[in-house]
Design a protein around this motif. Structure first.
Motif, PDB file in Angstrom:
ATOM      1  N   MET A   1       0.643  66.412 -25.362  1.00 53.00           N
ATOM      2  CA  MET A   1       2.233  66.196 -25.910  1.00 53.00           C
ATOM      3  C   MET A   1       2.806  67.523 -25.292  1.00 53.00           C
ATOM      4  SD  MET A   1       3.590  65.081 -29.403  1.00 53.00           S
ATOM      5  CE  MET A   1       2.553  63.545 -29.169  1.00 53.00           C
ATOM      6  N   LYS A   2       3.873  67.304 -24.770  1.00 53.36           N
ATOM      7  CA  LYS A   2       4.736  68.754 -24.479  1.00 53.36           C
ATOM      8  C   LYS A   2       6.193  68.611 -24.861  1.00 53.36           C
ATOM      9  CE  LYS A   2       2.318  68.558 -19.890  1.00 53.36           C
ATOM     10  NZ  LYS A   2       2.487  68.599 -18.650  1.00 53.36           N
ATOM     11  N   LEU A   4      10.353  69.699 -24.323  1.00 51.28           N
ATOM     12  CA  LEU A   4      11.186  70.241 -23.583  1.00 51.28           C
ATOM     13  C   LEU A   4      12.190  70.625 -24.454  1.00 51.28           C
ATOM     14  CD1 LEU A   4      11.951  70.505 -20.542  1.00 51.28           C
ATOM     15  CD2 LEU A   4      13.108  68.304 -20.791  1.00 51.28           C
ATOM     16  N   ASP A   9      16.384  72.928 -20.506  1.00 50.68           N
ATOM     17  CA  ASP A   9      15.294  72.393 -19.247  1.00 50.68           C
ATOM     18  C   ASP A   9      14.159  73.147 -19.094  1.00 50.68           C
ATOM     19  OD1 ASP A   9      15.732  70.544 -16.033  1.00 50.68           O
ATOM     20  OD2 ASP A   9      14.848  69.930 -17.940  1.00 50.68           O
ATOM     21  N   GLU A  10      13.809  73.860 -20.087  1.00 52.74           N
ATOM     22  CA  GLU A  10      12.549  74.480 -19.987  1.00 52.74           C
ATOM     23  C   GLU A  10      11.450  73.881 -20.975  1.00 52.74           C
ATOM     24  OE1 GLU A  10      13.645  77.649 -17.395  1.00 52.74           O
ATOM     25  OE2 GLU A  10      11.905  77.476 -18.447  1.00 52.74           O
ATOM     26  N   GLN A  11      10.267  74.077 -20.428  1.00 49.74           N
ATOM     27  CA  GLN A  11       8.882  73.772 -21.212  1.00 49.74           C
ATOM     28  C   GLN A  11       9.257  74.430 -22.544  1.00 49.74           C
ATOM     29  OE1 GLN A  11       5.333  73.644 -19.459  1.00 49.74           O
ATOM     30  NE2 GLN A  11       4.287  72.785 -21.357  1.00 49.74           N
ATOM     31  N   LEU A  14       3.813  76.552 -27.354  1.00 54.58           N
ATOM     32  CA  LEU A  14       3.285  76.167 -28.561  1.00 54.58           C
ATOM     33  C   LEU A  14       3.108  77.653 -29.217  1.00 54.58           C
ATOM     34  CD1 LEU A  14       1.718  74.690 -30.593  1.00 54.58           C
ATOM     35  CD2 LEU A  14      -0.295  74.816 -29.398  1.00 54.58           C
ATOM     36  N   TYR A  29       6.937  74.904 -31.822  1.00 59.81           N
ATOM     37  CA  TYR A  29       7.200  75.149 -30.584  1.00 59.81           C
ATOM     38  C   TYR A  29       8.548  75.807 -30.499  1.00 59.81           C
ATOM     39  CZ  TYR A  29       3.769  71.756 -28.678  1.00 59.81           C
ATOM     40  OH  TYR A  29       2.485  71.134 -28.739  1.00 59.81           O
ATOM     41  N   VAL A  50      -6.538  63.066 -33.876  1.00 57.39           N
ATOM     42  CA  VAL A  50      -7.176  64.416 -32.956  1.00 57.39           C
ATOM     43  C   VAL A  50      -8.350  65.116 -33.411  1.00 57.39           C
ATOM     44  CG1 VAL A  50      -6.196  66.062 -31.712  1.00 57.39           C
ATOM     45  CG2 VAL A  50      -4.334  64.312 -32.333  1.00 57.39           C
ATOM     46  N   ARG A  56      -9.680  71.598 -31.345  1.00 57.98           N
ATOM     47  CA  ARG A  56      -8.887  72.663 -32.157  1.00 57.98           C
ATOM     48  C   ARG A  56      -7.423  72.394 -31.749  1.00 57.98           C
ATOM     49  NH1 ARG A  56      -9.071  76.219 -28.568  1.00 57.98           N
ATOM     50  NH2 ARG A  56      -7.078  75.900 -27.723  1.00 57.98           N
ATOM     51  N   ILE A  57      -6.709  72.074 -32.930  1.00 57.89           N
ATOM     52  CA  ILE A  57      -5.313  71.799 -32.616  1.00 57.89           C
ATOM     53  C   ILE A  57      -4.269  73.013 -32.802  1.00 57.89           C
ATOM     54  CG2 ILE A  57      -3.268  70.487 -33.229  1.00 57.89           C
ATOM     55  CD1 ILE A  57      -5.363  68.502 -34.626  1.00 57.89           C
ATOM     56  N   GLY A  58      -3.741  73.565 -31.805  1.00 51.08           N
ATOM     57  CA  GLY A  58      -2.938  74.653 -32.019  1.00 51.08           C
ATOM     58  C   GLY A  58      -3.503  75.801 -30.613  1.00 51.08           C
ATOM     59  N   PRO A  59      -2.691  77.001 -30.826  1.00 53.33           N
ATOM     60  CA  PRO A  59      -3.053  78.099 -29.797  1.00 53.33           C
ATOM     61  C   PRO A  59      -4.525  78.484 -30.209  1.00 53.33           C
ATOM     62  CG  PRO A  59      -1.587  78.826 -31.357  1.00 53.33           C
ATOM     63  CD  PRO A  59      -1.632  77.472 -31.631  1.00 53.33           C
TER      64      PRO A  59
END
Lengths: 137, 291
Positions: A1-2, A4, A9-11, A14, A29, A50, A56-59
């Motif tokens: 999942m990302k 925006l 208009d930038e990603q 996280l 985010y 998940v 791992r979920i997260g950075p």
């Protein structure tokens, strides 16, 4: 999942992940351009999907979401895990960390019982090697 | 406005990369094996666990170093067959140590770790929805077992699969193209029809299917010293696979506790041929009877 940032208009990047003991995750985010932040809030069922993958979920560097698919199972089975009365050396703990998640409570309990029965004050690698021989491995 | 595919990466957690790393970890643990074979069926109760055990025993007799991983988490038969019913898992220097039975076969089974009075439950945060997570959790546990166990003392890994045509397919897909398969069937029309479906599904995968074992094609009569028929009629359904062995039912197989430590004499020739073909890395050619 990302995510925006529509304005820029930038990603979005996280930033952090926070877990709630009730099973929800707050995944934050932020837009690198405007600084706006959003938090994606998962319900416990979504979190479980998940985490069941064992990821791992997260950075990286953040506390790992529990990846043991048998964590609750082990408790249900009545394996109470270690009673923590026999300390483990760092080297022995390192070996314990390298075995499958769901086996660790059983391993810890059985080895501590072995150590106590044989008068060992701590579990070190020699105790582990001896236990392997004792249990025919 | 950019779309999903315009944005690099996967969002930050790198879930896909973590899953790929899990797969690499499994592959790394198993790359030294000379044989990586799953014994499955699609049909339950056909003797997969027993056939797996017989193959392991014969390979051991031939000087190989076989290990068996019991993938049927809630119906583990290998613990009973090997006599390893109560084992303390011990972490070795390179991961979980595989317990070894009295004849030197490595056996890793939840049946050795979980008492018979308990079952492996897949809890869910939502009451009554554990079936939603079951598959994911089972595969996650299997991945963890494969990647965190020290398989280095062994050169052959046999996997005793759970029943179910769909599960056989999923497991073959999960285990990857390096894992070959042997299917087991009874000679009955019912069993062959189910196993045929499993075989059809497997044909879509790159996994080599070595063939099938026709189990319980009769029963060994100790009094008359002959194999007597067990099924009344010869079924019309045939599997489009090489038949690797025909094994009669042997009532005296194993001891009173169910421990099987020796290939019964009446089965020796068939098992010997099966293992000879297996070790020769026989390729599926969909023709011929190798039994």
């Amino acid at each position: 999942m990302k995510f925006l940032c529509v304005s820029c208009d930038e990603q979005m990047k996280l930033a952090t992940t926070e877990s709630d003991p009730r099973g929800s995750l707050a995944i934050v985010y932020g837009c690198p351009s405007c600084g706006n932040q959003i938090s994606m809030l998962t319900n416990p069922a979504e979190t479980q999907v998940v985490s069941s993958l064992g990821v791992r979920i997260g950075p990286s560097g953040q506390e790992e979401a529990s990846k043991c698919p048998f964590g609750d199972v082990v408790r249900e089975m009545g394996v109470e895990g270690a009673d923590n009365t026999v300390p483990w050396t760092a080297e022995a703990l390192n070996r314990l960390e390298n075995i499958p998640d769901f086996v660790r409570p059983m391993a810890r309990q059985g080895i501590e019982h072995y150590a106590k029965s044989n008068g060992y004050k701590e579990v070190d690698e020699l105790v582990l090697d001896e236990a392997r021989t004792q249990f025919g491995m | 406005m950019k779309n999903y595919f315009d944005l690099p990466g996967d969002g930050g957690s790198e879930v896909a990369a973590q899953v790929a790393e899990q797969r690499r970890a499994v592959k790394g643990r198993l790359k030294h094996l000379s044989q990586f074979v799953a014994i499955g069926s699609g049909k339950g109760g056909v003797g997969k666990s027993t056939v797996t055990r017989l193959i392991a025993l014969e390979l051991k007799r031939r000087g190989r170093r076989p290990a068996v991983l019991d993938v049927d988490f809630n119906g583990p038969g290998q613990a009973c067959l090997s006599g390893l019913t109560q084992v303390v898992p011990v972490p070795g220097r390179l991961g979980l140590t595989v317990p070894t039975d009295s004849v030197g076969v490595g056996v890793l089974s939840l049946g050795s770790l979980v008492p018979e009075t308990e079952s492996v439950e897949f809890e869910s945060v939502v009451e009554g929805e554990s079936f939603t997570w079951r598959s994911i959790r089972e595969f996650s546990a299997l991945s963890d077992l494969l990647a965190s166990t020290d398989w280095s003392p062994f050169d052959v890994l046999l996997l005793d699969l759970p029943p179910g045509a769909e599960r056989t397919f999923q497991l073959a897909e999960f285990l990857g193209p390096d894992c070959g398969l042997i299917l087991v069937s009874l000679p009955s029309a019912l069993s062959l029809s189910v196993v045929a479906r499993a075989a059809a599904a497997l044909s879509r995968l790159p996994n080599p299917v070595f063939g099938y074992v026709e189990n319980m094609n009769g029963y060994w009569c100790g009094d008359c010293r002959k194999v007597q028929p067990l099924f009344q009629s010869h079924p019309e359904t045939e599997l489009a696979l090489p038949r690797l062995a025909r094994l009669p039912f042997v009532a005296s197989m194993g001891d009173a506790r169910g421990v099987l430590n020796r290939v019964p004499e009446v089965l020796q020739e068939a098992i010997d041929t099966l293992c000879g073909n297996l070790l020769a890395d026989c390729k599926p050619d969909r023709a011929g009877d190798r039994s």
